[in-house]
Design a protein around this motif. Sequence first.
Motif, PDB file in Angstrom:
ATOM      1  N   LEU A 395       2.084   0.612  -5.262  1.00  0.00           N
ATOM      2  CA  LEU A 395       1.596   0.874  -3.911  1.00  0.00           C
ATOM      3  C   LEU A 395       0.089   0.677  -3.877  1.00  0.00           C
ATOM      4  O   LEU A 395      -0.601   0.909  -4.889  1.00  0.00           O
ATOM      5  CB  LEU A 395       1.926   2.311  -3.483  1.00  0.00           C
ATOM      6  CG  LEU A 395       3.410   2.722  -3.463  1.00  0.00           C
ATOM      7  CD1 LEU A 395       3.524   4.215  -3.180  1.00  0.00           C
ATOM      8  CD2 LEU A 395       4.182   1.916  -2.421  1.00  0.00           C
ATOM      9  N   ASP A 396      -0.420   0.262  -2.718  1.00  0.00           N
ATOM     10  CA  ASP A 396      -1.875   0.165  -2.601  1.00  0.00           C
ATOM     11  C   ASP A 396      -2.457   1.555  -2.345  1.00  0.00           C
ATOM     12  O   ASP A 396      -1.722   2.545  -2.219  1.00  0.00           O
ATOM     13  CB  ASP A 396      -2.272  -0.821  -1.501  1.00  0.00           C
ATOM     14  CG  ASP A 396      -1.715  -0.443  -0.132  1.00  0.00           C
ATOM     15  OD1 ASP A 396      -1.565   0.768   0.125  1.00  0.00           O
ATOM     16  OD2 ASP A 396      -1.426  -1.346   0.667  1.00  0.00           O
ATOM     17  N   ALA A 397      -3.785   1.621  -2.264  1.00  0.00           N
ATOM     18  CA  ALA A 397      -4.461   2.924  -2.160  1.00  0.00           C
ATOM     19  C   ALA A 397      -4.043   3.665  -0.896  1.00  0.00           C
ATOM     20  O   ALA A 397      -3.808   4.887  -0.930  1.00  0.00           O
ATOM     21  CB  ALA A 397      -5.981   2.717  -2.188  1.00  0.00           C
ATOM     22  N   GLU A 398      -3.941   2.979   0.222  1.00  0.00           N
ATOM     23  CA  GLU A 398      -3.567   3.644   1.467  1.00  0.00           C
ATOM     24  C   GLU A 398      -2.137   4.153   1.404  1.00  0.00           C
ATOM     25  O   GLU A 398      -1.840   5.272   1.861  1.00  0.00           O
ATOM     26  CB  GLU A 398      -3.734   2.669   2.626  1.00  0.00           C
ATOM     27  CG  GLU A 398      -3.432   3.276   3.982  1.00  0.00           C
ATOM     28  CD  GLU A 398      -3.660   2.296   5.111  1.00  0.00           C
ATOM     29  OE1 GLU A 398      -3.346   2.638   6.273  1.00  0.00           O
ATOM     30  OE2 GLU A 398      -4.149   1.172   4.825  1.00  0.00           O
ATOM     31  N   GLN A 399      -1.264   3.372   0.809  1.00  0.00           N
ATOM     32  CA  GLN A 399       0.130   3.800   0.698  1.00  0.00           C
ATOM     33  C   GLN A 399       0.275   4.977  -0.259  1.00  0.00           C
ATOM     34  O   GLN A 399       1.084   5.884  -0.017  1.00  0.00           O
ATOM     35  CB  GLN A 399       0.991   2.628   0.239  1.00  0.00           C
ATOM     36  CG  GLN A 399       1.129   1.523   1.276  1.00  0.00           C
ATOM     37  CD  GLN A 399       1.855   0.302   0.736  1.00  0.00           C
ATOM     38  OE1 GLN A 399       1.957   0.114  -0.481  1.00  0.00           O
ATOM     39  NE2 GLN A 399       2.357  -0.536   1.629  1.00  0.00           N
ATOM     40  N   ARG A 400      -0.502   4.966  -1.345  1.00  0.00           N
ATOM     41  CA  ARG A 400      -0.419   6.095  -2.289  1.00  0.00           C
ATOM     42  C   ARG A 400      -0.863   7.397  -1.632  1.00  0.00           C
ATOM     43  O   ARG A 400      -0.319   8.459  -1.913  1.00  0.00           O
ATOM     44  CB  ARG A 400      -1.273   5.821  -3.528  1.00  0.00           C
ATOM     45  CG  ARG A 400      -0.723   4.745  -4.430  1.00  0.00           C
ATOM     46  CD  ARG A 400      -1.388   4.795  -5.803  1.00  0.00           C
ATOM     47  NE  ARG A 400      -2.838   4.639  -5.711  1.00  0.00           N
ATOM     48  CZ  ARG A 400      -3.477   3.474  -5.718  1.00  0.00           C
ATOM     49  NH1 ARG A 400      -2.769   2.346  -5.789  1.00  0.00           N
ATOM     50  NH2 ARG A 400      -4.787   3.407  -5.658  1.00  0.00           N
ATOM     51  N   SER A 410       8.052   3.134   2.460  1.00  0.00           N
ATOM     52  CA  SER A 410       7.248   1.939   2.271  1.00  0.00           C
ATOM     53  C   SER A 410       7.647   0.879   3.285  1.00  0.00           C
ATOM     54  O   SER A 410       8.844   0.637   3.496  1.00  0.00           O
ATOM     55  CB  SER A 410       7.433   1.399   0.847  1.00  0.00           C
ATOM     56  OG  SER A 410       6.769   0.152   0.705  1.00  0.00           O
ATOM     57  N   PRO A 441      -2.463   4.034  -9.736  1.00  0.00           N
ATOM     58  CA  PRO A 441      -2.007   2.666  -9.998  1.00  0.00           C
ATOM     59  C   PRO A 441      -1.791   2.438 -11.492  1.00  0.00           C
ATOM     60  O   PRO A 441      -2.530   2.963 -12.328  1.00  0.00           O
ATOM     61  CB  PRO A 441      -3.162   1.813  -9.468  1.00  0.00           C
ATOM     62  CG  PRO A 441      -4.356   2.693  -9.599  1.00  0.00           C
ATOM     63  CD  PRO A 441      -3.891   4.099  -9.369  1.00  0.00           C
ATOM     64  N   HIS A 443      -1.409  -0.465 -14.622  1.00  0.00           N
ATOM     65  CA  HIS A 443      -1.996  -1.775 -14.920  1.00  0.00           C
ATOM     66  C   HIS A 443      -1.035  -2.579 -15.815  1.00  0.00           C
ATOM     67  O   HIS A 443      -0.482  -2.028 -16.770  1.00  0.00           O
ATOM     68  CB  HIS A 443      -3.350  -1.596 -15.603  1.00  0.00           C
ATOM     69  CG  HIS A 443      -4.349  -0.874 -14.762  1.00  0.00           C
ATOM     70  ND1 HIS A 443      -4.981  -1.463 -13.680  1.00  0.00           N
ATOM     71  CD2 HIS A 443      -4.817   0.402 -14.817  1.00  0.00           C
ATOM     72  CE1 HIS A 443      -5.800  -0.591 -13.129  1.00  0.00           C
ATOM     73  NE2 HIS A 443      -5.726   0.559 -13.802  1.00  0.00           N
ATOM     74  N   HIS A 445       0.342  -3.782 -12.972  1.00  0.00           N
ATOM     75  CA  HIS A 445       0.936  -3.455 -11.680  1.00  0.00           C
ATOM     76  C   HIS A 445       1.924  -2.324 -11.913  1.00  0.00           C
ATOM     77  O   HIS A 445       2.357  -2.047 -13.037  1.00  0.00           O
ATOM     78  CB  HIS A 445       1.632  -4.683 -11.064  1.00  0.00           C
ATOM     79  CG  HIS A 445       2.659  -5.324 -11.973  1.00  0.00           C
ATOM     80  ND1 HIS A 445       3.944  -4.849 -12.118  1.00  0.00           N
ATOM     81  CD2 HIS A 445       2.557  -6.393 -12.816  1.00  0.00           C
ATOM     82  CE1 HIS A 445       4.597  -5.587 -12.991  1.00  0.00           C
ATOM     83  NE2 HIS A 445       3.780  -6.552 -13.440  1.00  0.00           N
ATOM     84  N   LEU A 447       3.263   1.836 -10.640  1.00  0.00           N
ATOM     85  CA  LEU A 447       2.881   3.132 -10.108  1.00  0.00           C
ATOM     86  C   LEU A 447       2.988   4.185 -11.206  1.00  0.00           C
ATOM     87  O   LEU A 447       3.893   4.139 -12.040  1.00  0.00           O
ATOM     88  CB  LEU A 447       3.784   3.513  -8.929  1.00  0.00           C
ATOM     89  CG  LEU A 447       3.450   4.816  -8.192  1.00  0.00           C
ATOM     90  CD1 LEU A 447       2.129   4.683  -7.451  1.00  0.00           C
ATOM     91  CD2 LEU A 447       4.570   5.172  -7.207  1.00  0.00           C
TER      92      LEU A 447
END
Length: 473
Positions: A395-400, A410, A441, A443, A445, A447
């Motif tokens: 997930l991106d920062a806003e979604q997290r 999502s 996040p 790495h 990619h 979660l």
Amino acid sequence: MRLRILSVYAVLVACLVTALAVPFALAYSSHRTGRLLLERRADATRFAELADQAIRDGDTTGLVLEVRRYTELYGTPVEIRDRDGAPVTGGGAWDEAAARRALSGRTTGSLPLVTPFGPDAAVVAEPAGRDAQVSGVVVMRVATATARHEVTLVWAAIAAGSVVAVGCALFAARRLARWILRPVTELDATTRAIAEGRMDARVGAADHGPAELRLLERRFNAMADAVSAALDRQRAFVADASHELRTPLTVLSLRLENLEPHLRPSGEADFAEALAEVDRLARLMEDLLTLARVESDATAPEPIPATELPRRLESWREVYAARGLTLEVAVETGEAVRSPGGAPSTAAPPALPAAAARIADIALDNAAKFVPPGGTVTVSLREGVLRIADDGPGLDAEQRSAALGRFWRSPGHGNVPGSGLGLAIAAELARSSDSTLTLLPAHPHGLVVELRPHGPTAIGARRSQAPQPWTER
């Protein structure tokens, strides 16, 4: 605020004490300087009379003896000259400016202010003569050591008294600030406790502090009672509604299944969709009931040992294998546990919150839904911190930041089964166990779901629920 009150009060008191002490100290210095002038000018006047008589008679023998005895007795140099500046007797005291003023017929009217820092000596000049006829001048160089010593003692006493006054004022100010701010401190502690989830926290008996703040405490307690009652009614409504709806949903599901033998082939697809919707609604009711139970003020069970977690996770291996996923577990249990590709670990971590296994179930269930086949999910426990990491889309920062909210889904996975309450329940479980649930996040990619207790004694310290098996959320 306490520091500000003390600072303002201290500055005001210091200014007041300074405004009183400095003029008093200067007044004493002026008084001591004037007394020194009067004492020495009286001696200078007597020598002026003797000098005038000796100059007029032309016999300075007696004058020389008087000057010598005075100098030896008081250690004050005296120098006498006639009107033309010719020495008559004495020496070591001459001051041109003072002598010129005295020869013009003016006596010494003031001396430099005597302070602990100076001057070391002062000059007194007195004209000798009768009426307007000046026959000579008497110059005395007066030592100020004795006067400065007395002034120093008085100034030291004033300074000590000022320090004591400021100290007493600060002590009184500290007690006053504590009395004023004690209700504010209690309000702060109570609001912090309520923010941490202890909705039963209230301010103690309001028997101290200003009347306005005591009234504020009473009104705060009334507000907290009203908010707590509203939350209790809301949770009771959710629990009651979910519980009451569960029976009709079960009956509806059974009746739909009983209709299956009577279906035409053209209606089988619609029948399957209807059953799926009923099942989804049933799962939603179960999640709402679970969330209501978690938010209730139930007593927390004891923390669970770390050895319980690996056994709990074993049930997920078959689920992951069926979906083509790999589950890796690297948990410090205090036993000789070897993580995949790692060395044995024998460190004994602290006990886990009682809700840790349920939170892990929620995170593993979500990972099983969103990680594509061939992916890997790793559960690790290091120094009391539980982490569930996957290599899925993430997930991106806003979604997290929004994923821990209720009913959040999502945008790219709206067709994935679930109620959107799983992570909200996990966050509430973490809060009730005095822990923090964070989405990070992975790495390159993926979660990471991280459960971090606030402290070694805080784990499982307040509210949670006993571990229960979890199905899909």
